[in-house]
Write an enzyme that holds these catalytic residues in place. Structure first.
Site, PDB file in Angstrom:
ATOM      1  N   SER A  45       0.862  -1.400  -0.027  1.00 20.81           N
ATOM      2  CA  SER A  45      -0.219  -0.143  -0.062  1.00 20.81           C
ATOM      3  C   SER A  45       0.414   1.408   0.023  1.00 20.81           C
ATOM      4  CB  SER A  45      -1.130  -0.075   1.259  1.00 20.81           C
ATOM      5  OG  SER A  45      -1.893   1.494   1.180  1.00 20.81           O
TER       6      SER A  45
ATOM      7  N   ASP B 193      -8.546  -6.864  -5.398  1.00 19.04           N
ATOM      8  CA  ASP B 193      -7.575  -5.173  -4.810  1.00 19.04           C
ATOM      9  C   ASP B 193      -8.479  -3.886  -5.633  1.00 19.04           C
ATOM     10  OD1 ASP B 193      -7.532  -2.802  -3.725  1.00 19.04           O
ATOM     11  OD2 ASP B 193      -5.341  -3.431  -3.697  1.00 19.04           O
TER      12      ASP B 193
ATOM     13  N   HIS C  10      -5.900  -6.411  -1.532  1.00 17.75           N
ATOM     14  CA  HIS C  10      -5.024  -5.637  -0.996  1.00 17.75           C
ATOM     15  C   HIS C  10      -4.090  -6.245  -0.413  1.00 17.75           C
ATOM     16  CE1 HIS C  10      -3.951  -1.984  -0.841  1.00 17.75           C
ATOM     17  NE2 HIS C  10      -3.679  -2.140   0.174  1.00 17.75           N
TER      18      HIS C  10
END
Length: 497
Positions: free
Chosen positions: A204, A403, A469
């Protein structure tokens, strides 16, 4: 139907097979035990610590002292070390030395993103030695702990994140890199890890942190402390939000609408808006191999927050929609890391890991980068990422296909607009199959062909079909294989033997 007809039908069925309850058929094929139930939560006999010294003994964690964890977690060290030369601020770490003999002269750093999200969630729910994942009833040992391969340290950074006390002082990624490097020198001294190969991995917003930190370390030209040999960034924030969120959001909606289930009218309307905002042309240009030349990123215009509109519509259909894993539905699984009673917001746990008493939150509201959380640095794909690829010849950018916040196509578009090694972007479209070998324990992580991979000029691209993710959480075997590759333990992500 007459009775004689019923009897005749039954006799006909009996000639083939008797009625079988579907659940019995399923049990015969699957067994009675859920794959996750096969994970180990049994106790161990504690081993004497191999890395304990007079310099690090104050950080030693009793391996049987973590409340709620019914087994020995292995040798580890945790606490805070100064992250400024003046020593007026500190970063929290949890370090697990590896028993793997190949890890002797290396260490890997794990960072979560945010900005302002604690790396302890990575330890507890992704790739740490023990896991307590959403929807499970307690901690278990992780058969794919990254510490089985290499010395691992999870760090809360920058200051103001997790157990690293604030106030936050960083204004940009140069501040982040300098703060981390000061901490890192103290860490290397404390654990006598000088001249170790250093690897960085995270996900991220760590896609912003890690290239800047790695670049700052490499700039110091000091192999005693900062011998960076490779980085891995997972579902990374590496580009402008228009590139990594808005532009790829509508193609992703079309691709996954059999799961998301938005009506045709909405899909048509949002597609027209996406086209009028210039996102279609950008994506068409960005996903050419090789790219025709530098691409102008569409500016943020009024009415062009198409991702926001998609999410608002999705929440009407599926109130439990998870932007980090688009296949989730109601009810949302319980999560020991959520809320004020989360796992780490426990006085006994904080004492066990030598953390400062803290009202711990996974992603705090501290003002990282100032009151508006405005990172002054350019996205890493516009900044140091290309240089890190060139200087390490060992960079992995990986993406979980499920994601719905940071999109696979957004990361690829960012790569295609970046120049490294004398060329812009990938010259060939990624198409090789990413293979994870079958082995003991793969029943809790999956194996076989799990995505795609491609390598050019020191950059390896990886996608994982069934991951969201957090690839180490959703596809631990795939993440483990990528780590093996970054560390040089395997030479290919496509080999099937």
């Amino acid at each position: 139907m007459r009775f004689t007809q019923i009897v005749a039908a039954a006799l006909c069925l009996g000639a083939t097979e008797a009625a079988v309850a579907p659940i019995d058929r399923a049990r015969k094929v699957l067994g009675n035990q859920h794959a996750f139930d096969k994970r180990d939560a049994s106790g161990d006999t504690a081993k004497a610590p191999k890395h304990l010294t007079s310099k690090n003994k104050k950080f030693y964690v009793d391996p049987n002292s973590i409340p709620g964890v019914p087994f020995d977690i292995g040798e580890s060290y945790a606490g805070n070390l100064a992250n400024t030369p003046a020593g007026n601020s500190s970063l929290f770490f949890w370090y697990f030395p590896s028993e793997n003999p190949e890890a002797k002269n290396e260490i890997t750093i794990w960072l979560n993103g945010g900005p302002g999200c604690s790396s302890m969630i990575g330890l507890l729910q992704e790739n740490g030695p023990f896991l307590w994942q959403p929807g499970t009833d307690g901690p278990v040992k992780n058969p794919y702990a990254w510490s089985k391969l290499t010395n691992m340290v999870w760090v809360d950074q920058p200051a103001g994140t997790g157990f690293s006390p604030g106030p936050p002082t960083v204004k940009d990624e140069i501040d982040v890199a300098n703060q981390f490097s000061d901490f890192w020198k103290n860490f290397m001294d404390t654990f006598d890890l000088h001249h170790s190969d250093v690897y960085l991995a995270g996900e991220s917003y760590a896609g912003q942190y890690i290239p800047y930190i790695a670049s700052g370390m490499l700039d110091r030209k000091d192999s005693e402390y900062f011998n960076v040999q490779g980085i891995t960034i997972i579902d990374p924030s590496i580009g402008a939000t228009e590139v990594i969120i808005d532009a790829p959001s509508v193609p992703a909606l079309h691709r996954f609408n059999n799961i998301i289930d938005l009506n045709e009218t909405f899909v048509n309307d949002i597609t027209k808006k996406w086209e009028s905002c210039g996102y279609k042309k950008f994506m068409d240009d960005a996903l050419k191999f090789p790219p025709a030349g530098p691409m102008t990123v569409p500016g943020k215009s009024a009415g062009c927050d198409v991702w926001d509109e998609i999410i608002a519509a999705v929440k009407e259909v599926n109130p439990c929609f998870n932007i980090y894993h688009l296949r989730d539905n109601c009810p949302s699984p319980s999560n020991v890391m959520n809320g004020p009673k989360n796992f780490f917001n426990n006085k006994q746990i904080q004492e066990a890991i030598h953390a400062h008493p803290t009202d711990y939150r996974l992603c705090g509201e501290s003002q990282i980068f100032g009151p508006h959380r405005n990172d002054r640095s350019v996205p890493s794909s516009y900044g140091p990422l290309a240089s890190v690829i060139e200087r390490t010849n060992n960079t992995i950018i990986a993406h979980g296909d499920l994601d719905f916040l940071l999109f696979t196509e957004g990361s690829l578009a960012s790569i295609q607009n970046m120049t490294w090694g004398g060329l812009q972007g990938f010259q060939k479209e990624p198409s090789d199959k990413f293979y994870v070998p079958y082995k003991d324990g793969s029943e809790v992580g999956g194996a076989g062909f799990v995505g795609k991979t491609h390598r050019e000029r020191g950059l390896t691209w990886v996608t994982v079909d069934l991951a969201g993710h957090e690839i180490p959480q959703y596809a631990p075997t795939a993440a483990y294989r990528m780590l093996e590759y970054m560390l040089g333990r395997v030479q290919s992500l496509t080999e099937t033997h």
